[in-house]
Design an enzyme around this catalytic site. Structure first.
Site, short mmCIF file in Angstrom:
data_model
loop_
_atom_site.label_atom_id
_atom_site.label_comp_id
_atom_site.label_asym_id
_atom_site.label_seq_id
_atom_site.Cartn_x
_atom_site.Cartn_y
_atom_site.Cartn_z
N GLN A 78 -42.74 -13.74 -42.09
CA GLN A 78 -42.17 -14.05 -40.88
C GLN A 78 -43.32 -14.70 -40.05
O GLN A 78 -44.10 -14.10 -39.27
CB GLN A 78 -41.70 -12.79 -40.04
N PHE A 79 -43.74 -15.96 -40.42
CA PHE A 79 -44.70 -16.69 -39.74
C PHE A 79 -44.55 -16.78 -38.22
O PHE A 79 -45.48 -16.86 -37.50
CB PHE A 79 -44.76 -18.29 -40.48
N THR A 80 -43.35 -16.82 -37.79
CA THR A 80 -43.11 -17.04 -36.30
C THR A 80 -43.65 -15.83 -35.57
O THR A 80 -43.65 -15.89 -34.29
CB THR A 80 -41.37 -17.07 -35.99
#
Length: 148
Positions: A78-80
């Site tokens: 989950q890079f966000t």
């Protein structure tokens, strides 16, 4: 590293309409990595999550860990989690790790949890995923290795 942990009754991740990973009781982990993350962050988070006591005992106290209840983990990249929303209305993700490094750290983190004896299902790094979560409690905890 940042991890959002959600205690679940069940969860699954689908990619292109096909279930890729599925668990019953346990944790969904949304995992974000930055370029400075390495083995120290992996070891710290794997230990904290493995030993986290957020499952109910016979007295309805949050006192049991994931091993004790026979739970599993669904780990989703989950890079966000490294979104910067300070300026404007469109988030910047420049704080997220470079993809090849982030994927390596993400895989090593999952392997560390597996080495501890946990059943770990995953999504696919970088894929467009549909995550179905039946949150239990709800119990949601944020881990950030910059605040350990």
């Amino acid at each position: 590293m940042r991890v959002v942990l959600q205690k679940v009754k069940q969860a699954s991740v689908s990619i292109n309409g096909k279930v890729h990973g599925k668990i019953g009781q346990g944790f969904v982990l949304l995992v974000g990595v930055q370029d400075s993350d390495g083995q120290e962050e992996i070891d710290y988070l794997a230990h904290k999550i493995h030993k986290l006591r957020v499952f109910e005992d016979d007295n309805d106290k949050l006192n049991l860990d994931i091993d004790t209840v026979g739970g599993s983990i669904l780990s989703i990249s989950q890079f966000t989690l490294y979104a910067d929303t300070r300026k404007g209305n469109r988030p910047s993700f420049t704080g997220a790790g470079e993809p090849s490094h982030a994927n390596q750290i993400y895989e090593q983190f999952n392997d560390k949890l597996r080495d501890a004896g946990l059943d770990v299902q995953t999504g696919v790094f970088g894929a467009d995923m549909l995550v179905d979560i039946q949150n239990d409690g709800p119990v949601t905890i944020l881990f950030d290795t910059e605040n350990k």
